[in-house]
Enzyme design. Sequence first.
Site, PDB file in Angstrom:
ATOM      1  N   LYS A  21      -5.006   3.289  -3.167  1.00  0.00           N
ATOM      2  CA  LYS A  21      -4.387   2.617  -2.013  1.00  0.00           C
ATOM      3  C   LYS A  21      -5.346   2.552  -0.817  1.00  0.00           C
ATOM      4  O   LYS A  21      -5.338   1.573  -0.065  1.00  0.00           O
ATOM      5  CB  LYS A  21      -3.092   3.333  -1.624  1.00  0.00           C
ATOM      6  N   SER A  52       0.842  -1.194   0.000  1.00  0.00           N
ATOM      7  CA  SER A  52       0.000   0.000   0.000  1.00  0.00           C
ATOM      8  C   SER A  52       0.882   1.250   0.000  1.00  0.00           C
ATOM      9  O   SER A  52       2.023   1.218  -0.475  1.00  0.00           O
ATOM     10  CB  SER A  52      -0.930  -0.055   1.224  1.00  0.00           C
TER      11      SER A  52
HETATM   12  C1  HXC Z   1      -0.750  13.054 -16.080  1.00  0.00           C
HETATM   13  C2  HXC Z   1      -0.695  10.958 -17.051  1.00  0.00           C
HETATM   14  C3  HXC Z   1       0.702  10.847 -16.768  1.00  0.00           C
HETATM   15  C4  HXC Z   1       1.334  11.953 -16.097  1.00  0.00           C
HETATM   16  C5  HXC Z   1       0.044   9.057 -17.794  1.00  0.00           C
HETATM   17  N1  HXC Z   1      -1.031   9.821 -17.682  1.00  0.00           N
HETATM   18  N2  HXC Z   1       1.118   9.648 -17.221  1.00  0.00           N
HETATM   19  N3  HXC Z   1      -1.415  12.046 -16.710  1.00  0.00           N
HETATM   20  N4  HXC Z   1       0.570  13.017 -15.755  1.00  0.00           N
HETATM   21  N5  HXC Z   1       2.639  11.918 -15.776  1.00  0.00           N
HETATM   22  C6  HXC Z   1      -2.352   9.542 -18.201  1.00  0.00           C
HETATM   23  C7  HXC Z   1      -2.318   9.464 -19.710  1.00  0.00           C
HETATM   24  O1  HXC Z   1      -2.395  10.751 -20.293  1.00  0.00           O
HETATM   25  C8  HXC Z   1      -3.545   8.618 -20.004  1.00  0.00           C
HETATM   26  O2  HXC Z   1      -4.752   9.368 -19.949  1.00  0.00           O
HETATM   27  C9  HXC Z   1      -3.579   7.660 -18.840  1.00  0.00           C
HETATM   28  O3  HXC Z   1      -2.810   8.257 -17.792  1.00  0.00           O
HETATM   29  C10 HXC Z   1      -2.974   6.324 -19.200  1.00  0.00           C
HETATM   30  O4  HXC Z   1      -1.640   6.531 -19.625  1.00  0.00           O
HETATM   31  P1  HXC Z   1      -0.840   5.411 -20.443  1.00  0.00           P
HETATM   32  O5  HXC Z   1       0.556   5.855 -20.564  1.00  0.00           O
HETATM   33  O6  HXC Z   1      -1.591   5.061 -21.669  1.00  0.00           O
HETATM   34  O7  HXC Z   1      -0.990   4.167 -19.470  1.00  0.00           O
HETATM   35  P2  HXC Z   1      -0.057   2.933 -19.275  1.00  0.00           P
HETATM   36  O8  HXC Z   1       0.837   2.706 -20.470  1.00  0.00           O
HETATM   37  O9  HXC Z   1      -0.914   1.819 -18.859  1.00  0.00           O
HETATM   38  O10 HXC Z   1       0.921   3.383 -18.095  1.00  0.00           O
HETATM   39  C11 HXC Z   1       0.551   3.355 -16.755  1.00  0.00           C
HETATM   40  C12 HXC Z   1       1.171   4.509 -15.967  1.00  0.00           C
HETATM   41  C13 HXC Z   1       2.639   4.710 -16.277  1.00  0.00           C
HETATM   42  C14 HXC Z   1       0.939   4.266 -14.498  1.00  0.00           C
HETATM   43  C15 HXC Z   1       0.401   5.759 -16.387  1.00  0.00           C
HETATM   44  O11 HXC Z   1       3.154   5.794 -15.529  1.00  0.00           O
HETATM   45  C16 HXC Z   1       3.473   3.504 -16.022  1.00  0.00           C
HETATM   46  O12 HXC Z   1       3.406   2.542 -16.789  1.00  0.00           O
HETATM   47  N6  HXC Z   1       4.296   3.491 -14.983  1.00  0.00           N
HETATM   48  C17 HXC Z   1       5.235   2.389 -14.723  1.00  0.00           C
HETATM   49  C18 HXC Z   1       5.067   1.869 -13.401  1.00  0.00           C
HETATM   50  C19 HXC Z   1       5.240   2.916 -12.347  1.00  0.00           C
HETATM   51  O13 HXC Z   1       4.534   3.925 -12.364  1.00  0.00           O
HETATM   52  N7  HXC Z   1       6.176   2.696 -11.423  1.00  0.00           N
HETATM   53  C20 HXC Z   1       6.311   3.552 -10.319  1.00  0.00           C
HETATM   54  C21 HXC Z   1       5.618   2.893  -9.260  1.00  0.00           C
HETATM   55  S1  HXC Z   1       5.801   3.771  -7.793  1.00  0.00           S
HETATM   56  P3  HXC Z   1      -5.461   9.972 -21.301  1.00  0.00           P
HETATM   57  O14 HXC Z   1      -6.640  10.700 -20.762  1.00  0.00           O
HETATM   58  O15 HXC Z   1      -4.464  10.857 -21.945  1.00  0.00           O
HETATM   59  O16 HXC Z   1      -5.838   8.770 -22.127  1.00  0.00           O
HETATM   60  C22 HXC Z   1       4.397   3.525  -7.095  1.00  0.00           C
HETATM   61  C23 HXC Z   1       4.373   3.924  -5.703  1.00  0.00           C
HETATM   62  C24 HXC Z   1       2.991   4.239  -5.336  1.00  0.00           C
HETATM   63  O17 HXC Z   1       3.485   3.078  -7.658  1.00  0.00           O
HETATM   64  C25 HXC Z   1       2.927   4.722  -3.973  1.00  0.00           C
HETATM   65  C26 HXC Z   1       3.555   6.027  -3.757  1.00  0.00           C
HETATM   66  C27 HXC Z   1       4.630   6.035  -2.759  1.00  0.00           C
END
Ligand code: HXC
Length: 278
Positions: free
Chosen positions: A170, A152
Amino acid sequence: MIVQEHLPTKLFKDRTVFVTGGGSGINLGVARNFAALGANLAICGRTQDKPDAAAVELRALSAHAGGKVLAVAADVRDYAAVQAAFARTRSEVGPIDVLVCGAAGNFLCPAEGLSPNGFKTVVDIDLLGSFHASRAAFEQLKETRGCIIFISAGQAFVPMAYQVHVAAAKAGIDIMMKNLAIEWGRHGIRTHSIVPGPIEATEGMRRLSSPEMEKGKKAVIPLGRYGTVDDIGQAAVFLASPLASYITGVVLCVDGGSNLVGSALWNTMVEKMDLQRR
Ligand code: HXC
């Protein structure tokens, strides 16, 4: 890793631990700690490459206990893919004893700039993905009288600017965890959430922090340091072990006390960050 110095190195021999998102970061750290204690590991990620790379080191770590390691591609948003991954785990490694729901996505975005699909994407990965995994693992966990550990975040109970999407996801995970504790306790299934604090050298820290914030934040963490992935792995190992056999439905903060001090510093500093680079 210090876990082998404090617990029997075959504590999880012949036990199977499935970690969603286990190919990197905190989740890989959790997988490593179980592997060091002899567990069989199965890990999944959205693509095959990261879990494959992680499997190499996990195999080396669990070899002393004859541990098996399986790496599969499965997006937790796809229920059928999760079901298929768990079926393979059962036949190639063994029924799941410990499910770690770690797959998560996050980015910084002010609420007024967040698209509905951006909000939904994080809720789908974190919350729906955790339900998918729990639901799909139920029969195996019932058989093994196993446990679920959700990764979480403090955002579930400390409001933090630019994190409305992850907060909703979360918080949903934590209450789902408690619901499952009361429903599935009769099957011997225990459920827990771990709340990591700021954990050094992770993708989450890269996305959510800046050098300036890191300096300020370290100073206000009661224990005075960032956490390590092993801090989280050690907590997971404890919760899954017989030492915790009467513990269920808890949210365990492994954060050096960082959530106790609130989010005022974060809220001030996050506005100064360059969000384009994240
Ligand atoms: C605003 C955003 C954005 C950003 C994506 N979106 N990044 N909006 N700011 N920085 C929006 C996009 O415009 C889109 O909406 C929608 O989110 C989906 O984006 P996609 O890139 O198509 O999705 P996807 O390829 O599935 O990617 C998922 C993701 C990405 C979460 C958005 O960031 C990712 O794959 N991350 C990798 C994993 C990750 O985040 N690791 C870090 C984990 S840390 P629209 O409207 O344009 O269609 C963590 C800790 C959590 O999770 C707890 C905190 C401590």
